[in-house]
Design a protein around this motif. Structure first.
Motif, PDB file in Angstrom:
ATOM      1  N   PRO A  86       0.997  14.094 -16.613  1.00  0.00           N
ATOM      2  CA  PRO A  86       0.932  13.082 -15.552  1.00  0.00           C
ATOM      3  C   PRO A  86       1.547  11.753 -15.996  1.00  0.00           C
ATOM      4  O   PRO A  86       1.409  11.341 -17.149  1.00  0.00           O
ATOM      5  CB  PRO A  86      -0.572  12.916 -15.292  1.00  0.00           C
ATOM      6  CG  PRO A  86      -1.197  14.153 -15.847  1.00  0.00           C
ATOM      7  CD  PRO A  86      -0.347  14.556 -17.008  1.00  0.00           C
ATOM      8  N   VAL A  87       2.202  11.085 -15.054  1.00  0.00           N
ATOM      9  CA  VAL A  87       2.775   9.771 -15.321  1.00  0.00           C
ATOM     10  C   VAL A  87       2.802   8.988 -14.010  1.00  0.00           C
ATOM     11  O   VAL A  87       3.145   9.529 -12.954  1.00  0.00           O
ATOM     12  CB  VAL A  87       4.191   9.899 -15.935  1.00  0.00           C
ATOM     13  CG1 VAL A  87       5.115  10.713 -15.055  1.00  0.00           C
ATOM     14  CG2 VAL A  87       4.792   8.538 -16.218  1.00  0.00           C
ATOM     15  N   THR A  88       2.392   7.738 -14.051  1.00  0.00           N
ATOM     16  CA  THR A  88       2.404   6.868 -12.873  1.00  0.00           C
ATOM     17  C   THR A  88       3.769   6.208 -12.756  1.00  0.00           C
ATOM     18  O   THR A  88       4.267   5.609 -13.722  1.00  0.00           O
ATOM     19  CB  THR A  88       1.302   5.804 -12.974  1.00  0.00           C
ATOM     20  OG1 THR A  88       0.029   6.459 -13.081  1.00  0.00           O
ATOM     21  CG2 THR A  88       1.292   4.916 -11.745  1.00  0.00           C
ATOM     22  N   VAL A  89       4.384   6.305 -11.576  1.00  0.00           N
ATOM     23  CA  VAL A  89       5.770   5.868 -11.401  1.00  0.00           C
ATOM     24  C   VAL A  89       5.904   4.973 -10.170  1.00  0.00           C
ATOM     25  O   VAL A  89       5.098   5.042  -9.244  1.00  0.00           O
ATOM     26  CB  VAL A  89       6.705   7.085 -11.265  1.00  0.00           C
ATOM     27  CG1 VAL A  89       6.687   7.929 -12.525  1.00  0.00           C
ATOM     28  CG2 VAL A  89       6.348   7.926 -10.045  1.00  0.00           C
ATOM     29  N   TYR A 252       6.794   0.546  -2.265  1.00  0.00           N
ATOM     30  CA  TYR A 252       5.506   1.106  -1.898  1.00  0.00           C
ATOM     31  C   TYR A 252       4.626   1.144  -3.140  1.00  0.00           C
ATOM     32  O   TYR A 252       5.119   0.973  -4.260  1.00  0.00           O
ATOM     33  CB  TYR A 252       5.687   2.513  -1.315  1.00  0.00           C
ATOM     34  CG  TYR A 252       6.426   2.531   0.003  1.00  0.00           C
ATOM     35  CD1 TYR A 252       5.736   2.443   1.206  1.00  0.00           C
ATOM     36  CD2 TYR A 252       7.813   2.634   0.049  1.00  0.00           C
ATOM     37  CE1 TYR A 252       6.411   2.455   2.423  1.00  0.00           C
ATOM     38  CE2 TYR A 252       8.491   2.645   1.249  1.00  0.00           C
ATOM     39  CZ  TYR A 252       7.790   2.551   2.437  1.00  0.00           C
ATOM     40  OH  TYR A 252       8.460   2.556   3.640  1.00  0.00           O
ATOM     41  N   PRO A 253       3.328   1.384  -2.979  1.00  0.00           N
ATOM     42  CA  PRO A 253       2.457   1.479  -4.157  1.00  0.00           C
ATOM     43  C   PRO A 253       2.910   2.589  -5.102  1.00  0.00           C
ATOM     44  O   PRO A 253       3.489   3.590  -4.687  1.00  0.00           O
ATOM     45  CB  PRO A 253       1.081   1.779  -3.544  1.00  0.00           C
ATOM     46  CG  PRO A 253       1.147   1.241  -2.156  1.00  0.00           C
ATOM     47  CD  PRO A 253       2.564   1.459  -1.711  1.00  0.00           C
ATOM     48  N   ASP A 254       2.609   2.393  -6.395  1.00  0.00           N
ATOM     49  CA  ASP A 254       2.928   3.407  -7.406  1.00  0.00           C
ATOM     50  C   ASP A 254       2.248   4.734  -7.055  1.00  0.00           C
ATOM     51  O   ASP A 254       1.201   4.760  -6.395  1.00  0.00           O
ATOM     52  CB  ASP A 254       2.449   2.960  -8.788  1.00  0.00           C
ATOM     53  CG  ASP A 254       3.277   1.809  -9.339  1.00  0.00           C
ATOM     54  OD1 ASP A 254       4.285   1.444  -8.721  1.00  0.00           O
ATOM     55  OD2 ASP A 254       2.888   1.257 -10.395  1.00  0.00           O
ATOM     56  N   VAL A 255       2.868   5.823  -7.509  1.00  0.00           N
ATOM     57  CA  VAL A 255       2.323   7.155  -7.243  1.00  0.00           C
ATOM     58  C   VAL A 255       2.268   7.945  -8.550  1.00  0.00           C
ATOM     59  O   VAL A 255       2.890   7.571  -9.544  1.00  0.00           O
ATOM     60  CB  VAL A 255       3.182   7.928  -6.213  1.00  0.00           C
ATOM     61  CG1 VAL A 255       3.215   7.202  -4.880  1.00  0.00           C
ATOM     62  CG2 VAL A 255       4.607   8.131  -6.735  1.00  0.00           C
ATOM     63  N   GLN A 256       1.520   9.034  -8.525  1.00  0.00           N
ATOM     64  CA  GLN A 256       1.484   9.910  -9.694  1.00  0.00           C
ATOM     65  C   GLN A 256       2.586  10.953  -9.599  1.00  0.00           C
ATOM     66  O   GLN A 256       2.805  11.562  -8.560  1.00  0.00           O
ATOM     67  CB  GLN A 256       0.145  10.626  -9.824  1.00  0.00           C
ATOM     68  CG  GLN A 256       0.039  11.433 -11.118  1.00  0.00           C
ATOM     69  CD  GLN A 256      -1.265  12.192 -11.254  1.00  0.00           C
ATOM     70  OE1 GLN A 256      -1.489  13.182 -10.568  1.00  0.00           O
ATOM     71  NE2 GLN A 256      -2.118  11.728 -12.151  1.00  0.00           N
ATOM     72  N   SER A 257       3.293  11.130 -10.698  1.00  0.00           N
ATOM     73  CA  SER A 257       4.250  12.222 -10.822  1.00  0.00           C
ATOM     74  C   SER A 257       4.015  12.872 -12.182  1.00  0.00           C
ATOM     75  O   SER A 257       2.964  12.682 -12.796  1.00  0.00           O
ATOM     76  CB  SER A 257       5.683  11.716 -10.670  1.00  0.00           C
ATOM     77  OG  SER A 257       6.589  12.796 -10.602  1.00  0.00           O
TER      78      SER A 257
END
Length: 457
Positions: A86-89, A252-257
Protein backbone atom coordinates in the motif's frame (compact mmCIF):
# COMPACT_ATOMS: atom_id res chain seq x y z
CA UNK A 1 61.17 -26.62 -9.84
CA UNK A 2 58.34 -28.44 -8.15
CA UNK A 3 57.08 -25.16 -6.69
CA UNK A 4 57.03 -23.43 -10.08
CA UNK A 5 55.45 -26.41 -11.75
CA UNK A 6 52.69 -26.45 -9.10
CA UNK A 7 52.23 -22.71 -9.53
CA UNK A 8 52.02 -23.09 -13.31
CA UNK A 9 49.46 -25.88 -13.02
CA UNK A 10 47.40 -23.85 -10.52
CA UNK A 11 47.41 -20.79 -12.77
CA UNK A 12 46.47 -22.91 -15.76
CA UNK A 13 43.59 -24.48 -13.88
CA UNK A 14 42.40 -21.05 -12.73
CA UNK A 15 42.59 -19.67 -16.28
CA UNK A 16 40.75 -22.68 -17.62
CA UNK A 17 38.05 -22.34 -14.99
CA UNK A 18 37.70 -18.64 -15.77
CA UNK A 19 37.47 -19.31 -19.50
CA UNK A 20 34.97 -22.10 -18.92
CA UNK A 21 32.88 -19.76 -16.76
CA UNK A 22 32.88 -17.10 -19.46
CA UNK A 23 31.92 -19.65 -22.11
CA UNK A 24 29.14 -20.95 -19.89
CA UNK A 25 27.86 -17.40 -19.30
CA UNK A 26 28.03 -16.69 -23.03
CA UNK A 27 25.89 -19.74 -23.82
CA UNK A 28 23.41 -18.78 -21.13
CA UNK A 29 23.10 -15.18 -22.35
CA UNK A 30 22.50 -16.41 -25.89
CA UNK A 31 19.59 -18.44 -24.53
CA UNK A 32 18.13 -15.32 -22.90
CA UNK A 33 18.12 -13.53 -26.24
CA UNK A 34 16.71 -16.56 -28.05
CA UNK A 35 13.85 -16.78 -25.56
CA UNK A 36 13.05 -13.06 -25.83
CA UNK A 37 13.26 -12.92 -29.64
CA UNK A 38 11.69 -16.27 -30.52
CA UNK A 39 9.18 -16.93 -27.74
CA UNK A 40 8.92 -13.59 -25.99
CA UNK A 41 5.78 -12.26 -24.31
CA UNK A 42 6.86 -8.63 -23.97
CA UNK A 43 5.17 -7.11 -27.01
CA UNK A 44 1.79 -8.64 -26.23
CA UNK A 45 2.13 -7.69 -22.57
CA UNK A 46 2.84 -4.09 -23.53
CA UNK A 47 -0.12 -4.10 -25.90
CA UNK A 48 -2.34 -5.36 -23.11
CA UNK A 49 -1.14 -2.72 -20.66
CA UNK A 50 -1.54 0.10 -23.17
CA UNK A 51 -4.74 -0.96 -24.93
CA UNK A 52 -6.66 -2.98 -22.33
CA UNK A 53 -5.79 -0.62 -19.44
CA UNK A 54 -4.72 2.63 -21.09
CA UNK A 55 -3.17 5.75 -19.60
CA UNK A 56 -2.56 5.31 -15.87
CA UNK A 57 -2.33 8.59 -14.02
CA UNK A 58 -2.01 8.17 -10.26
CA UNK A 59 -5.34 8.02 -8.46
CA UNK A 60 -7.35 7.05 -11.54
CA UNK A 61 -9.45 3.97 -12.17
CA UNK A 62 -6.94 2.98 -14.86
CA UNK A 63 -4.11 3.11 -12.31
CA UNK A 64 -6.02 0.72 -10.07
CA UNK A 65 -6.71 -1.58 -13.00
CA UNK A 66 -2.99 -1.50 -13.84
CA UNK A 67 -2.19 -2.67 -10.31
CA UNK A 68 -4.52 -5.62 -10.80
CA UNK A 69 -3.01 -6.26 -14.24
CA UNK A 70 0.52 -6.31 -12.80
CA UNK A 71 -0.40 -8.69 -10.00
CA UNK A 72 -2.17 -11.01 -12.41
CA UNK A 73 0.80 -11.07 -14.82
CA UNK A 74 3.30 -11.91 -12.09
CA UNK A 75 1.07 -14.72 -10.86
CA UNK A 76 0.53 -16.00 -14.41
CA UNK A 77 4.30 -16.25 -14.91
CA UNK A 78 4.76 -18.14 -11.67
CA UNK A 79 6.69 -15.61 -9.61
CA UNK A 80 7.59 -17.13 -6.24
CA UNK A 81 5.82 -14.43 -4.25
CA UNK A 82 3.47 -11.64 -5.33
CA UNK A 83 2.23 -8.93 -2.99
CA UNK A 84 0.69 -5.46 -3.09
CA UNK A 85 2.42 -2.81 -1.00
CA UNK A 86 0.00 0.00 0.00
CA UNK A 87 1.05 3.57 -0.73
CA UNK A 88 -0.84 6.86 -0.36
CA UNK A 89 -0.68 8.92 -3.57
CA UNK A 90 -1.92 12.28 -4.88
CA UNK A 91 -4.96 12.54 -7.13
CA UNK A 92 -5.01 15.24 -9.84
CA UNK A 93 -7.30 15.24 -12.85
CA UNK A 94 -7.10 17.15 -16.11
CA UNK A 95 -10.86 17.55 -16.52
CA UNK A 96 -12.35 18.61 -19.84
CA UNK A 97 -10.11 19.08 -22.87
CA UNK A 98 -7.90 22.17 -22.76
CA UNK A 99 -8.26 24.80 -25.50
CA UNK A 100 -6.12 27.78 -26.49
CA UNK A 101 -5.89 30.55 -29.09
CA UNK A 102 -3.86 33.65 -29.71
CA UNK A 103 -5.33 36.88 -31.06
CA UNK A 104 -3.27 39.52 -32.86
CA UNK A 105 -3.74 43.29 -32.88
CA UNK A 106 -5.46 42.89 -36.26
CA UNK A 107 -7.92 40.44 -34.62
CA UNK A 108 -6.52 37.36 -36.34
CA UNK A 109 -7.35 34.31 -34.17
CA UNK A 110 -5.25 31.12 -34.35
CA UNK A 111 -5.94 27.92 -32.40
CA UNK A 112 -3.06 26.30 -30.49
CA UNK A 113 -2.30 22.81 -29.18
CA UNK A 114 -2.11 22.89 -25.37
CA UNK A 115 -2.05 20.54 -22.37
CA UNK A 116 -2.19 21.49 -18.72
CA UNK A 117 0.98 20.73 -16.80
CA UNK A 118 0.48 18.11 -14.12
CA UNK A 119 -0.56 19.67 -10.83
CA UNK A 120 -1.75 22.95 -12.34
CA UNK A 121 -4.85 24.72 -11.18
CA UNK A 122 -7.60 25.45 -13.69
CA UNK A 123 -8.35 28.80 -15.31
CA UNK A 124 -11.92 29.09 -13.96
CA UNK A 125 -13.30 29.77 -17.43
CA UNK A 126 -11.49 31.50 -20.27
CA UNK A 127 -8.30 33.29 -19.26
CA UNK A 128 -7.37 36.13 -21.63
CA UNK A 129 -4.43 38.47 -21.31
CA UNK A 130 -1.51 39.93 -23.22
CA UNK A 131 1.30 37.40 -23.58
CA UNK A 132 4.97 38.23 -22.98
CA UNK A 133 7.76 35.96 -24.22
CA UNK A 134 10.99 34.92 -22.50
CA UNK A 135 13.50 32.56 -24.11
CA UNK A 136 14.97 31.28 -20.84
CA UNK A 137 13.85 31.09 -17.23
CA UNK A 138 16.79 33.30 -16.25
CA UNK A 139 15.39 36.04 -18.53
CA UNK A 140 12.10 35.90 -16.64
CA UNK A 141 13.90 36.08 -13.29
CA UNK A 142 15.64 39.29 -14.41
CA UNK A 143 12.41 40.93 -15.59
CA UNK A 144 10.65 43.67 -13.64
CA UNK A 145 7.21 43.38 -12.12
CA UNK A 146 6.05 46.23 -14.37
CA UNK A 147 6.88 44.12 -17.45
CA UNK A 148 4.99 41.02 -16.30
CA UNK A 149 2.13 42.20 -14.05
CA UNK A 150 -1.28 41.06 -15.32
CA UNK A 151 0.18 39.21 -18.34
CA UNK A 152 0.56 35.57 -19.38
CA UNK A 153 4.21 34.51 -19.50
CA UNK A 154 5.37 32.40 -22.46
CA UNK A 155 8.62 30.52 -21.79
CA UNK A 156 9.91 29.59 -25.23
CA UNK A 157 13.16 27.75 -24.43
CA UNK A 158 13.85 24.85 -26.85
CA UNK A 159 15.72 21.69 -26.00
CA UNK A 160 19.27 22.03 -27.32
CA UNK A 161 19.54 19.99 -30.55
CA UNK A 162 23.35 19.99 -30.29
CA UNK A 163 23.26 17.75 -27.20
CA UNK A 164 23.96 14.20 -28.37
CA UNK A 165 22.29 12.66 -25.31
CA UNK A 166 18.78 14.05 -25.37
CA UNK A 167 18.37 13.62 -21.61
CA UNK A 168 21.06 16.31 -21.25
CA UNK A 169 18.97 18.63 -23.40
CA UNK A 170 15.91 17.81 -21.32
CA UNK A 171 17.73 18.59 -18.09
CA UNK A 172 18.88 21.90 -19.58
CA UNK A 173 15.35 23.25 -19.87
CA UNK A 174 13.39 21.22 -17.30
CA UNK A 175 13.27 24.28 -15.02
CA UNK A 176 10.82 26.14 -17.28
CA UNK A 177 8.28 23.41 -16.56
CA UNK A 178 9.02 22.78 -12.91
CA UNK A 179 9.55 26.37 -11.75
CA UNK A 180 7.99 28.52 -14.44
CA UNK A 181 4.68 29.12 -12.67
CA UNK A 182 6.37 30.16 -9.41
CA UNK A 183 8.75 32.62 -11.07
CA UNK A 184 5.99 34.12 -13.23
CA UNK A 185 3.64 34.48 -10.26
CA UNK A 186 6.31 36.30 -8.24
CA UNK A 187 6.13 39.06 -10.87
CA UNK A 188 2.34 39.20 -10.97
CA UNK A 189 1.64 37.06 -14.06
CA UNK A 190 -1.87 35.61 -14.32
CA UNK A 191 -0.77 32.47 -16.17
CA UNK A 192 2.18 30.72 -17.79
CA UNK A 193 2.63 28.56 -20.87
CA UNK A 194 5.85 26.83 -21.88
CA UNK A 195 7.30 25.38 -25.03
CA UNK A 196 6.93 21.59 -24.71
CA UNK A 197 10.07 19.76 -23.64
CA UNK A 198 10.33 17.93 -26.94
CA UNK A 199 12.86 17.51 -29.73
CA UNK A 200 10.70 17.40 -32.88
CA UNK A 201 8.56 20.16 -34.31
CA UNK A 202 5.08 18.67 -34.23
CA UNK A 203 1.56 19.29 -32.97
CA UNK A 204 1.82 17.18 -29.78
CA UNK A 205 2.02 19.14 -26.52
CA UNK A 206 3.94 17.41 -23.72
CA UNK A 207 2.70 17.53 -20.14
CA UNK A 208 4.69 16.79 -16.95
CA UNK A 209 4.90 17.86 -13.33
CA UNK A 210 5.09 21.48 -12.23
CA UNK A 211 5.22 22.85 -8.71
CA UNK A 212 3.85 25.65 -6.57
CA UNK A 213 5.46 27.20 -3.51
CA UNK A 214 3.76 28.10 -0.25
CA UNK A 215 3.15 31.83 -0.08
CA UNK A 216 3.33 32.34 -3.87
CA UNK A 217 0.07 32.77 -5.80
CA UNK A 218 -0.98 29.74 -7.83
CA UNK A 219 -1.46 30.50 -11.53
CA UNK A 220 -2.54 28.14 -14.35
CA UNK A 221 0.33 26.46 -16.23
CA UNK A 222 0.18 24.75 -19.62
CA UNK A 223 2.46 23.43 -22.35
CA UNK A 224 2.15 24.29 -26.04
CA UNK A 225 3.27 21.98 -28.81
CA UNK A 226 6.50 23.01 -30.50
CA UNK A 227 4.63 23.99 -33.68
CA UNK A 228 2.18 26.10 -31.68
CA UNK A 229 5.10 27.66 -29.81
CA UNK A 230 6.65 28.72 -33.11
CA UNK A 231 3.37 30.24 -34.29
CA UNK A 232 2.93 32.18 -31.07
CA UNK A 233 6.52 33.42 -31.13
CA UNK A 234 6.08 34.70 -34.70
CA UNK A 235 2.90 36.54 -33.72
CA UNK A 236 4.54 38.18 -30.69
CA UNK A 237 7.45 39.32 -32.85
CA UNK A 238 5.00 41.17 -35.10
CA UNK A 239 3.21 43.01 -32.31
CA UNK A 240 1.00 42.91 -29.25
CA UNK A 241 -0.66 39.50 -28.90
CA UNK A 242 -3.37 38.18 -26.60
CA UNK A 243 -3.41 34.58 -25.39
CA UNK A 244 -6.69 32.94 -24.53
CA UNK A 245 -6.89 29.52 -22.90
CA UNK A 246 -9.08 27.37 -20.70
CA UNK A 247 -8.15 24.45 -18.43
CA UNK A 248 -10.44 22.60 -16.05
CA UNK A 249 -7.88 20.67 -13.97
CA UNK A 250 -8.06 20.26 -10.20
CA UNK A 251 -6.71 18.41 -7.17
CA UNK A 252 -8.61 15.82 -5.13
CA UNK A 253 -7.84 14.22 -1.76
CA UNK A 254 -5.02 11.66 -1.65
CA UNK A 255 -6.01 8.05 -2.29
CA UNK A 256 -4.57 4.63 -1.53
CA UNK A 257 -2.82 2.76 -4.31
CA UNK A 258 -0.15 0.05 -4.42
CA UNK A 259 3.29 -0.94 -5.59
CA UNK A 260 3.10 -4.38 -7.21
CA UNK A 261 5.91 -6.58 -5.86
CA UNK A 262 7.01 -9.98 -7.18
CA UNK A 263 9.99 -12.17 -6.36
CA UNK A 264 12.26 -14.83 -7.78
CA UNK A 265 13.73 -16.45 -4.68
CA UNK A 266 17.51 -16.76 -4.38
CA UNK A 267 19.46 -19.82 -3.25
CA UNK A 268 21.38 -17.95 -0.56
CA UNK A 269 20.06 -17.95 2.98
CA UNK A 270 21.46 -14.47 3.54
CA UNK A 271 18.20 -12.87 2.42
CA UNK A 272 20.00 -10.34 0.21
CA UNK A 273 17.78 -8.66 -2.39
CA UNK A 274 18.37 -7.11 -5.80
CA UNK A 275 15.44 -4.84 -6.69
CA UNK A 276 14.54 -4.20 -10.32
CA UNK A 277 11.63 -2.17 -11.61
CA UNK A 278 9.93 0.65 -13.46
CA UNK A 279 6.88 2.80 -12.79
CA UNK A 280 3.36 1.59 -13.45
CA UNK A 281 1.73 5.03 -13.52
CA UNK A 282 1.84 7.27 -16.56
CA UNK A 283 0.50 10.62 -17.61
CA UNK A 284 -3.11 10.70 -18.74
CA UNK A 285 -2.43 11.49 -22.40
CA UNK A 286 -1.30 8.78 -24.80
CA UNK A 287 -0.92 5.30 -23.30
CA UNK A 288 2.33 5.49 -21.35
CA UNK A 289 4.00 3.06 -23.75
CA UNK A 290 7.62 4.26 -23.57
CA UNK A 291 7.11 6.04 -20.24
CA UNK A 292 7.10 3.62 -18.57
CA UNK A 293 5.16 0.67 -19.98
CA UNK A 294 8.34 -0.48 -21.71
CA UNK A 295 10.28 -0.41 -18.42
CA UNK A 296 7.57 -2.42 -16.67
CA UNK A 297 7.68 -5.02 -19.43
CA UNK A 298 11.51 -5.11 -19.49
CA UNK A 299 11.51 -6.22 -15.86
CA UNK A 300 8.49 -8.53 -16.08
CA UNK A 301 9.88 -10.33 -19.12
CA UNK A 302 13.40 -10.54 -17.68
CA UNK A 303 12.16 -12.54 -14.70
CA UNK A 304 9.85 -14.63 -16.87
CA UNK A 305 12.89 -15.54 -18.98
CA UNK A 306 14.97 -16.48 -15.95
CA UNK A 307 12.16 -18.67 -14.63
CA UNK A 308 11.48 -20.22 -18.02
CA UNK A 309 15.15 -21.20 -18.34
CA UNK A 310 15.19 -22.50 -14.74
CA UNK A 311 17.80 -20.01 -13.52
CA UNK A 312 17.91 -19.82 -9.75
CA UNK A 313 19.75 -16.69 -8.67
CA UNK A 314 21.96 -16.45 -5.62
CA UNK A 315 20.19 -13.31 -4.43
CA UNK A 316 16.43 -12.87 -4.35
CA UNK A 317 15.43 -10.83 -7.39
CA UNK A 318 12.50 -8.59 -6.57
CA UNK A 319 10.50 -6.86 -9.31
CA UNK A 320 8.63 -3.73 -8.27
CA UNK A 321 6.06 -1.94 -10.39
CA UNK A 322 6.23 1.44 -8.65
CA UNK A 323 3.20 3.73 -8.40
CA UNK A 324 3.40 7.54 -8.64
CA UNK A 325 6.79 8.27 -10.20
CA UNK A 326 5.33 10.99 -12.41
CA UNK A 327 3.96 13.36 -9.78
CA UNK A 328 5.37 12.61 -6.38
CA UNK A 329 7.46 9.41 -6.26
CA UNK A 330 5.40 8.16 -3.33
CA UNK A 331 5.86 4.58 -4.52
CA UNK A 332 9.65 4.82 -4.55
CA UNK A 333 9.77 6.58 -1.21
CA UNK A 334 7.30 4.16 0.35
CA UNK A 335 9.20 1.11 -0.92
CA UNK A 336 12.55 2.29 0.47
CA UNK A 337 10.99 3.03 3.87
CA UNK A 338 9.16 -0.30 3.90
CA UNK A 339 12.37 -2.19 3.05
CA UNK A 340 14.35 -0.37 5.76
CA UNK A 341 11.62 -0.75 8.38
CA UNK A 342 11.56 -4.49 7.72
CA UNK A 343 15.36 -4.73 8.06
CA UNK A 344 15.76 -6.05 4.52
CA UNK A 345 19.20 -6.57 3.03
CA UNK A 346 18.98 -4.55 -0.17
CA UNK A 347 22.28 -4.90 -2.05
CA UNK A 348 21.55 -3.34 -5.48
CA UNK A 349 18.74 -1.89 -7.59
CA UNK A 350 18.12 -1.55 -11.33
CA UNK A 351 15.57 0.67 -13.07
CA UNK A 352 14.28 0.89 -16.62
CA UNK A 353 12.64 4.26 -17.29
CA UNK A 354 14.15 5.61 -20.52
CA UNK A 355 11.90 4.04 -23.12
CA UNK A 356 11.70 0.90 -25.20
CA UNK A 357 14.35 1.77 -27.77
CA UNK A 358 17.47 -0.16 -28.84
CA UNK A 359 19.51 -1.07 -25.73
CA UNK A 360 23.00 0.38 -25.38
CA UNK A 361 24.00 -0.65 -21.85
CA UNK A 362 23.69 0.31 -18.19
CA UNK A 363 24.88 3.15 -15.98
CA UNK A 364 26.10 2.96 -12.40
CA UNK A 365 25.27 5.38 -9.62
CA UNK A 366 27.48 4.02 -6.87
CA UNK A 367 31.05 3.33 -5.71
CA UNK A 368 33.74 2.69 -8.33
CA UNK A 369 34.07 -1.01 -7.52
CA UNK A 370 30.53 -1.55 -8.82
CA UNK A 371 31.31 0.40 -11.97
CA UNK A 372 34.32 -1.85 -12.55
CA UNK A 373 32.10 -4.88 -11.98
CA UNK A 374 29.62 -3.95 -14.70
CA UNK A 375 32.42 -2.92 -17.04
CA UNK A 376 33.65 -6.51 -16.74
CA UNK A 377 30.36 -7.57 -18.38
CA UNK A 378 31.16 -5.69 -21.60
CA UNK A 379 32.90 -8.52 -23.46
CA UNK A 380 29.96 -10.86 -22.83
CA UNK A 381 27.31 -8.31 -23.79
CA UNK A 382 29.04 -6.52 -26.67
CA UNK A 383 27.83 -9.10 -29.25
CA UNK A 384 24.30 -7.89 -28.43
CA UNK A 385 25.09 -4.21 -28.98
CA UNK A 386 25.64 -3.40 -25.31
CA UNK A 387 28.71 -1.24 -24.91
CA UNK A 388 27.76 1.61 -22.55
CA UNK A 389 28.83 0.81 -18.99
CA UNK A 390 29.59 4.14 -17.38
CA UNK A 391 28.99 6.34 -14.36
CA UNK A 392 25.51 7.78 -14.51
CA UNK A 393 21.99 7.67 -13.15
CA UNK A 394 19.86 4.86 -11.77
CA UNK A 395 16.30 6.14 -11.73
CA UNK A 396 13.71 8.17 -9.83
CA UNK A 397 11.90 5.18 -8.29
CA UNK A 398 14.99 3.51 -6.86
CA UNK A 399 16.74 6.73 -5.79
CA UNK A 400 15.25 6.74 -2.23
CA UNK A 401 17.15 3.49 -1.57
CA UNK A 402 20.36 5.57 -1.52
CA UNK A 403 19.20 7.29 1.66
CA UNK A 404 17.96 4.10 3.27
CA UNK A 405 21.04 2.03 2.34
CA UNK A 406 24.27 3.99 2.29
CA UNK A 407 26.61 2.88 -0.49
CA UNK A 408 24.05 0.77 -2.35
CA UNK A 409 24.74 0.73 -6.11
CA UNK A 410 21.91 1.85 -8.39
CA UNK A 411 21.92 0.90 -12.07
CA UNK A 412 19.96 2.47 -14.92
CA UNK A 413 19.07 0.75 -18.20
CA UNK A 414 20.33 2.87 -21.12
CA UNK A 415 18.60 2.57 -24.51
CA UNK A 416 19.13 4.88 -27.48
CA UNK A 417 17.84 8.32 -26.49
CA UNK A 418 17.33 10.04 -29.83
CA UNK A 419 13.56 9.47 -30.19
CA UNK A 420 12.54 9.41 -26.52
CA UNK A 421 11.52 13.07 -26.39
CA UNK A 422 9.36 12.63 -29.47
CA UNK A 423 6.94 10.79 -27.18
CA UNK A 424 7.75 11.69 -23.56
CA UNK A 425 4.56 12.84 -21.72
CA UNK A 426 2.76 13.34 -25.03
CA UNK A 427 -0.41 11.99 -26.68
CA UNK A 428 1.89 10.22 -29.16
CA UNK A 429 3.28 7.86 -26.47
CA UNK A 430 1.18 4.92 -27.59
CA UNK A 431 1.78 1.21 -28.12
CA UNK A 432 2.35 1.68 -31.85
CA UNK A 433 5.38 3.89 -31.12
CA UNK A 434 7.30 0.96 -29.61
CA UNK A 435 9.23 -1.32 -31.97
CA UNK A 436 8.71 -5.00 -31.15
CA UNK A 437 12.30 -6.10 -31.75
CA UNK A 438 13.82 -3.19 -29.84
CA UNK A 439 11.55 -3.97 -26.90
CA UNK A 440 12.53 -7.65 -26.95
CA UNK A 441 16.23 -6.81 -27.09
CA UNK A 442 15.75 -4.61 -24.03
CA UNK A 443 14.08 -7.44 -22.13
CA UNK A 444 16.88 -9.88 -22.92
CA UNK A 445 19.47 -7.25 -21.99
CA UNK A 446 17.79 -6.81 -18.61
CA UNK A 447 17.74 -10.58 -18.05
CA UNK A 448 21.42 -10.85 -18.94
CA UNK A 449 22.43 -7.92 -16.74
CA UNK A 450 20.48 -9.26 -13.75
CA UNK A 451 22.05 -12.69 -14.27
CA UNK A 452 25.61 -11.32 -14.37
CA UNK A 453 25.07 -8.87 -11.52
CA UNK A 454 23.63 -11.62 -9.33
CA UNK A 455 26.74 -13.74 -9.94
CA UNK A 456 29.16 -10.84 -9.51
CA UNK A 457 27.94 -9.27 -6.27
Amino acid sequence: MTFFRTLFISCSLFSSALLFGQQSDSVQIRQFFNEALLRGKSHEDLRSLCKDIGARITGSAQAQMAVEWGKRKMEEYGFDKVTLQPVTVPHWERGTKEVAWFQTASNQVVQLDILALGGSIGTNGLLKAEVIQFNHLDELKKASKAQVQGKIVFLNQPMNPADIVTFTAYGGCYAIRGQGAVEAAKLGAVGVVIRSLAMPEDQHPHTGSMYYETGIAKIPAGALSTKSSNLLAEAIQKGKTQLIFEMDCRDYPDVQSFNVVGELKGSSKSGEIITIGGHLDSWDTGEGAHDDGAGIVHCLEAIRILKQLKIQPVHTIRVVFFMNEENGNKGGQGYAKWAKDNNEKQVAAIESDRGGFTPHGFECDGPDNYLKLIQSFRSLLLPYGLYHFEKGYGGVDISPLKEAYKGIPLFGFVPDSQRYFDFHHAPSDVFESVNKRELELGCASMAAFVYLLDKGL
